[in-house]
Motif scaffolding. Sequence first.
Motif, PDB file in Angstrom:
ATOM      1  N   ASP A  99      -0.288   3.186  -6.243  1.00 30.10           N
ATOM      2  CA  ASP A  99      -1.543   3.557  -6.464  1.00 30.10           C
ATOM      3  C   ASP A  99      -2.499   2.861  -7.127  1.00 30.10           C
ATOM      4  O   ASP A  99      -3.607   3.330  -7.630  1.00 30.10           O
ATOM      5  CB  ASP A  99      -1.461   5.077  -6.840  1.00 30.10           C
ATOM      6  CG  ASP A  99      -1.044   5.986  -5.693  1.00 30.10           C
ATOM      7  OD1 ASP A  99      -1.370   5.854  -4.480  1.00 30.10           O
ATOM      8  OD2 ASP A  99      -0.239   6.934  -5.957  1.00 30.10           O
ATOM      9  N   LYS A 100      -1.826   1.740  -7.443  1.00 29.30           N
ATOM     10  CA  LYS A 100      -2.803   0.833  -8.456  1.00 29.30           C
ATOM     11  C   LYS A 100      -2.951  -0.521  -7.680  1.00 29.30           C
ATOM     12  O   LYS A 100      -2.287  -1.087  -7.122  1.00 29.30           O
ATOM     13  CB  LYS A 100      -2.191   0.333  -9.572  1.00 29.30           C
ATOM     14  CG  LYS A 100      -1.895   1.618 -10.754  1.00 29.30           C
ATOM     15  CD  LYS A 100      -1.635   1.197 -12.201  1.00 29.30           C
ATOM     16  CE  LYS A 100      -1.099   2.089 -12.743  1.00 29.30           C
ATOM     17  NZ  LYS A 100       0.483   1.999 -13.169  1.00 29.30           N
ATOM     18  N   PHE A 101      -4.363  -0.742  -7.789  1.00 30.89           N
ATOM     19  CA  PHE A 101      -4.799  -2.086  -7.047  1.00 30.89           C
ATOM     20  C   PHE A 101      -3.901  -3.532  -7.366  1.00 30.89           C
ATOM     21  O   PHE A 101      -3.435  -4.134  -6.553  1.00 30.89           O
ATOM     22  CB  PHE A 101      -6.519  -2.351  -7.132  1.00 30.89           C
ATOM     23  CG  PHE A 101      -6.729  -3.404  -6.224  1.00 30.89           C
ATOM     24  CD1 PHE A 101      -6.800  -3.144  -5.087  1.00 30.89           C
ATOM     25  CD2 PHE A 101      -6.969  -4.712  -6.571  1.00 30.89           C
ATOM     26  CE1 PHE A 101      -7.353  -4.454  -3.975  1.00 30.89           C
ATOM     27  CE2 PHE A 101      -7.183  -5.819  -5.866  1.00 30.89           C
ATOM     28  CZ  PHE A 101      -7.422  -5.578  -4.428  1.00 30.89           C
ATOM     29  N   TYR A 108       0.826  -1.256   0.208  1.00 33.95           N
ATOM     30  CA  TYR A 108       0.032   0.120   0.102  1.00 33.95           C
ATOM     31  C   TYR A 108       0.891   1.336   0.157  1.00 33.95           C
ATOM     32  O   TYR A 108       0.511   2.086  -0.583  1.00 33.95           O
ATOM     33  CB  TYR A 108      -1.083  -0.217   1.254  1.00 33.95           C
ATOM     34  CG  TYR A 108      -2.060   1.017   1.492  1.00 33.95           C
ATOM     35  CD1 TYR A 108      -2.836   1.225   0.371  1.00 33.95           C
ATOM     36  CD2 TYR A 108      -2.000   1.874   2.549  1.00 33.95           C
ATOM     37  CE1 TYR A 108      -3.755   2.505   0.526  1.00 33.95           C
ATOM     38  CE2 TYR A 108      -3.057   2.796   2.500  1.00 33.95           C
ATOM     39  CZ  TYR A 108      -3.792   2.939   1.620  1.00 33.95           C
ATOM     40  OH  TYR A 108      -4.766   4.196   1.665  1.00 33.95           O
ATOM     41  N   MET A 137      -0.703  -3.582  -6.359  1.00 31.16           N
ATOM     42  CA  MET A 137      -0.500  -3.847  -4.846  1.00 31.16           C
ATOM     43  C   MET A 137      -0.734  -5.180  -4.595  1.00 31.16           C
ATOM     44  O   MET A 137      -0.113  -5.629  -3.806  1.00 31.16           O
ATOM     45  CB  MET A 137      -1.852  -2.834  -4.174  1.00 31.16           C
ATOM     46  CG  MET A 137      -1.836  -3.077  -2.741  1.00 31.16           C
ATOM     47  SD  MET A 137      -3.003  -2.149  -1.832  1.00 31.16           S
ATOM     48  CE  MET A 137      -3.143  -2.835  -0.312  1.00 31.16           C
TER      49      MET A 137
END
Lengths: 290, 254
Positions: free
Chosen positions: A224-226, A220, A229
């Motif tokens: 900033d990208k799932f 995290y 992540m």
Amino acid sequence: MELCSFLTLDSFITDPLTHDFMRKALLMSSLVAAVCGFLSSYLTLKGWALMGDAVSHSVMPGVVVAYALGLPFSLGAFIFGVGSVALIGFIKQKSRVKEDTVIGLVFTGFFALGIVLVSKIKSNIDLHSILFGSPLGISLSDVKQTIFISLLVVILLSIFRKDLMLYCFDPRHAKTVGINVLFLHYLLLTCLSLAAVVGLQSVGIILVVAMLITPGATAYLLTDKFDSMTIISVLSAIISSLIGIYISFWFDLETGGSIVLAQTFVFLFAFLFAPRYGIFKLKKFFAGYK
Amino acid sequence: MESIKYQNFRIDAENICVDYNGKVALYDANLRLKPGQICGLVGMNGAGKTTFFNALTGFVNISKGKIRINGESVRSAQKDQTIAYVPQSEGIDSQFPINVWDVVMMGRYGSMNIFRCPRESDVQAVKDAIERVDLTDHLSTPIGNLSGGQRKRTFLARAIAQRASILLLDEPFSGVDIRTEKLISELFIQFKNEGKTILLSTHDMIHVREFCDLVLLINKTVVAYGETSEVFTPENITTTFGGISPDFLFGPES
């Protein structure tokens, strides 16, 4: 002698691989770390750290009962894991006690029940390996169970990857467009219980929550990208797990503790040096040089 | 016969009650809205505005009463993507690792297959929606790096991409810049012309006068409901806000 061979990086890595139990430990722990790391993105974004702690502690009596009855221990653990969450929900709804209090109360109760049962049943249950994990002494039937559960969790999470992300992000929208939010809630809970079950073999019941939250928290801070992540979370979990096992081998340390400590150090590294969200914002630092 | 009567209304809520573990949040509330109507939902904090929205979207169950959306149940409205909900800024985690494109794409999830693989038409709908809220330059910007107004527009775009006929907006004007406010008010006029029905909650009395054909004043139940020009009176507002004079709420010029 150990110190001498330790001096070359090559033998530092290859020597342990000559042992069968080490190869097995490294493989199984990586698998477990990958599963927990995958789930970890969801748990940290959903804010379920305490829930993870609760479920992982609550599986204790399930493990003991399953051992005593000769059932697969994952079955017992799963029933008690999900049962604890149901009980937490029930007490919260029917009393005025606050949620975090109810969670603390229920999981310590379950955990205590587990300890009492161990002392009463006195079979060949090794309390130490349940509490602190025993990746080096994992049995063949445990290996099969772990692989089966891990694959199951990975498949479930992969299928419902986007729905679970939406559920964590904006459950109200999910419900509004006709997505079954209750199903996703229990799906995540089921995966949590199953991951706790496989995780406890690596690091034990007490520390398994670290496997479920630290990799996600590390990732995290780094993206900033799932999707990134999730990938970073899985990789950091696997790398920490390998580092932990090697360190524990060479310095003769408790394996579970070493794995979790390695994860904590990886997190601290991200906490300090993450390009955008670290204490020393390296991105800004280097941008200043251009 | 009865179903024909219902179909004239986009939203038809009849005597609805909602309670959370025995605590009443809303009781005997009624609301009827036709296509192309914009209705303001006004009340204090805790008066049941969000609860009303939650009941209409099916996020909470009503304990009494009946809700019909286009003459059908809330459940089938969900299936048909009929209602879009635009959350208030505090209602979402702005630090969630997700970008504008992916948020707007979530508006299409309900009509995609189980893996949520975007089809050509979904991509087009998302593109168009983002264009309408003027965020084309921010497709891959994480929502955490957007301004409050841009974030609001992102969620509005999600509602547009969903192609819903009913829009529920929770405090659409709070914490937004003037540019966003202007853009939202222009969109409202377009939505109205497209025959969409809009229910919006707001604290700002001036916005109610400006946009809303109808107004619903609530304080746990309906205090007053009707045409804005008739119902939005100082007396009714005072009752809604528990005796606080409208001078205080409007400022001196009202």
